[in-house]
Design a protein around this motif. Sequence first.
Motif, PDB file in Angstrom:
ATOM      1  N   ILE A 126       8.830  12.884  35.566  1.00 21.17           N
ATOM      2  CA  ILE A 126       8.319  11.532  35.852  1.00 21.17           C
ATOM      3  C   ILE A 126       7.912  11.459  37.317  1.00 21.17           C
ATOM      4  O   ILE A 126       6.849  10.930  37.676  1.00 21.17           O
ATOM      5  N   ALA A 127       8.756  12.034  38.188  1.00 22.77           N
ATOM      6  CA  ALA A 127       8.437  12.025  39.622  1.00 22.77           C
ATOM      7  C   ALA A 127       7.162  12.819  39.893  1.00 22.77           C
ATOM      8  O   ALA A 127       6.272  12.347  40.611  1.00 22.77           O
ATOM      9  N   THR A 128       7.053  14.023  39.289  1.00 19.05           N
ATOM     10  CA  THR A 128       5.857  14.817  39.573  1.00 19.05           C
ATOM     11  C   THR A 128       4.616  14.189  38.939  1.00 19.05           C
ATOM     12  O   THR A 128       3.528  14.302  39.495  1.00 19.05           O
ATOM     13  N   ASN A 130       3.983  11.059  38.953  1.00 14.48           N
ATOM     14  CA  ASN A 130       3.533  10.112  39.968  1.00 14.48           C
ATOM     15  C   ASN A 130       2.941  10.818  41.176  1.00 14.48           C
ATOM     16  O   ASN A 130       1.963  10.356  41.748  1.00 14.48           O
ATOM     17  N   VAL A 131       3.549  11.954  41.557  1.00 18.47           N
ATOM     18  CA  VAL A 131       3.040  12.678  42.724  1.00 18.47           C
ATOM     19  C   VAL A 131       1.645  13.235  42.424  1.00 18.47           C
ATOM     20  O   VAL A 131       0.697  13.012  43.187  1.00 18.47           O
TER      21      VAL A 131
ATOM     22  N   LEU B  79      12.360   2.576  26.537  1.00 14.65           N
ATOM     23  CA  LEU B  79      10.943   2.666  26.881  1.00 14.65           C
ATOM     24  C   LEU B  79      10.186   1.408  26.467  1.00 14.65           C
ATOM     25  O   LEU B  79       9.026   1.240  26.804  1.00 14.65           O
ATOM     26  N   LEU B 266       7.558   3.901  33.858  1.00 10.85           N
ATOM     27  CA  LEU B 266       8.238   5.108  34.334  1.00 10.85           C
ATOM     28  C   LEU B 266       8.776   4.916  35.747  1.00 10.85           C
ATOM     29  O   LEU B 266       9.748   5.557  36.141  1.00 10.85           O
ATOM     30  N   ILE B 267       8.138   3.977  36.499  1.00  5.60           N
ATOM     31  CA  ILE B 267       8.616   3.694  37.856  1.00  5.60           C
ATOM     32  C   ILE B 267      10.046   3.149  37.827  1.00  5.60           C
ATOM     33  O   ILE B 267      10.848   3.449  38.712  1.00  5.60           O
ATOM     34  N   ILE B 269      12.444   3.934  35.873  1.00  8.21           N
ATOM     35  CA  ILE B 269      13.389   5.051  35.747  1.00  8.21           C
ATOM     36  C   ILE B 269      13.544   5.726  37.101  1.00  8.21           C
ATOM     37  O   ILE B 269      14.651   6.034  37.546  1.00  8.21           O
ATOM     38  N   LEU B 270      12.406   5.912  37.758  1.00 11.08           N
ATOM     39  CA  LEU B 270      12.405   6.520  39.084  1.00 11.08           C
ATOM     40  C   LEU B 270      13.269   5.714  40.051  1.00 11.08           C
ATOM     41  O   LEU B 270      14.116   6.256  40.766  1.00 11.08           O
ATOM     42  N   GLY B 318       7.391   9.129  44.108  1.00 12.79           N
ATOM     43  CA  GLY B 318       7.850  10.335  43.415  1.00 12.79           C
ATOM     44  C   GLY B 318       8.423  11.340  44.394  1.00 12.79           C
ATOM     45  O   GLY B 318       9.491  11.918  44.168  1.00 12.79           O
TER      46      GLY B 318
END
Lengths: 332, 344
Positions: A126-128, A130-131, B79, B266-267, B269-270, B318
């Motif tokens: 999920i992080a990648t 977004n990156v 979700l 998804l943010i 979760i981040l 991220g």
Amino acid sequence: MPDLSKRLLHSHEGKLLLVVLALVIFLSLATKSFLSLQNMIDLLTSYSFSGMLAAGLLVVLISGGIDISFTASASVAQYVAMTIANQYHIGWIEVILICAVVGIACGLINAVLIGTLGLSSIIVTIATLNVFFGLLMFVTHGNEIFALPDWFVNGANWVVYTDKQGNPYIFNLQMIGLIAAFVLTALLLTRTNIGRQIYALGSNKDAAQRVGIKVFRLNLLVYGYMGFVAGMASLVQAQDAQSVSPNALVGRELDVLAAVVLGGASLTGGVGTVFGTILGVMLLAFLQNGLLLLGVQSYWSECFTGAVILIAVSALALERQRQRAGVRRVMA
Amino acid sequence: MVTYTAPPARAAAARLWKPGPVLLRLTVLFLLLMFLFGVLLGHRLFNGAAIRSMAFQLPELAIFSLAMMVPLLSGGLDLSIIATANLSALAAAFVFTHFGVSGSDASVLLWHIAALVAAFGVAAMVGLLNGTVIAYLGVSPILATLGTMTMVKGIAVGLTHGGVIAGFPPFMVFIGNGSILGVPVVLLVFAVIAIPMGVLLTRTPFGQRVTMLGSNLQAVRYSGIDTRRVLVRVYLLSALLSAVAGLLMMARFNSANAAYGESYLLITILAAVLGGIDPAGGFGKVSGLVMSLIVLQLVSTAANLLNVSQFLSLALWGAILLGVAGIGRVWAWARLFLPARKPS
């Protein structure tokens, strides 16, 4: 072979096959155009992108991981490849190489981060996502590429057969990509030592480690393969769409996940087959296409898709519960 | 000399998510970012307007993150929060636009209540569906909520044909864009929800059960707790919080639509993981989540003031999560070379 047919019926793939066949029979009786060759060609072409990604994601799921970032990797790959193709005189081979390299690089980044950070694969990807996506949008300012090289736009299609009315039936790049992705994945999973290792890793990571499987290296391969498939799928998609838009693909990752899971792959790893995945993709494709042909307003198609996903995952869960109960009874 | 065997990865990961250090680490990160952006932006960052705009933007994502946090604590995931929020907002919007918002004060009040009931009723149905499918049928939370997400959004799209419902009574506009004593109402709403949520999750039997569920579901069941009922409540709570966020979104935009706020999904979760909530369940506090949201909002506001694309802040978000986890790992690794503490 009564034994084989019996086994097939008891497997998830067998039941799914029956559902898909029932849907096909219903739709070909209810609509005139569903079973036509042209409709099948259109379906193969338009679902090539998600189908290819499903094949890649299947490998990741079997290994016990998950990848959310592949749509972003695909967007980056096609943007880089098409930008370079517009600047320099390059051909198919170079474009394919560029997409492969970018996709694999994104996949390897995921694998390294998952291996070193001690975070679960869903969080890392999920992080990648977004990156990758954020940087792509930042660098490109969200600009689309409309003008693609002529050789790319004209693509690779071969007219196989022309009917009496003069309608051509074609075999195209999208079909090659789709078939190649499934064949390659099937070979990897069932015909190689690495495939057995991937199943072993997903079934029980600790046991896999004890028997000497190098988890980090295997993850590099799994996520690298996902990235490679994403790169190839992005190329096929760009050729089909005839343009490249940096934000066209991101957001479709969960649809692909749904298709793979419908096909019987388990999120806990170790379970899943290419045949099941193909059926999962087919089920969603036939459902959406069928609703359209039946004249249901397209606004409702998502609702039906969701209901089918919900029913299917519930049925799968019940089936597994019953299996576990059966095992317990035998043990007792 | 004592030989040191490296702890397995799982134990190291658990240490990373200890609640104390997370808050400390995030505060340090926050101060560093404040310093950096302060030097870059000066009084443009530290003025009333910038801080107020942050206070207006933060609450939606914050409440969505709370809605994601509860299932995460229990070892699951939801979700369907954004889809639920939109369908709830559309239900309220339907009531507002189809039945008078004019007439006597009493009837106006009644319709406002009816709109709220509609919104929370819809959300409760989705939450109960999620909870039942997950708890009683044993479907994995990702898959169950992926299904409801698609279906609920599909219902919203089907009913509205993807259109926008707009035009609400002045009270809703005030909720979305008004302030009381200079404090945005949306921020007050968030405070009114976040503080009881913090209490609920750490100081009540329900909260304890939720986190215990995330640590070891079998053990909780063997200790005589009906885990399935707790799970249903987890997803019910998540859906109700989503409805609040949906109503805030509707009030701020003065409109409702089937596809608002999808990039938040998804943010959240981040944000939750950055805030120290263990995605495998069992650990996490509302305070950590709030701190992580403040850090994320600071980055996004600074990016805005520096006139760079909002997408760069997405990438930075991220990167911050990965960076924080990376620093945690390096720190854990460095400690292997420090003299071990003597057992007392």
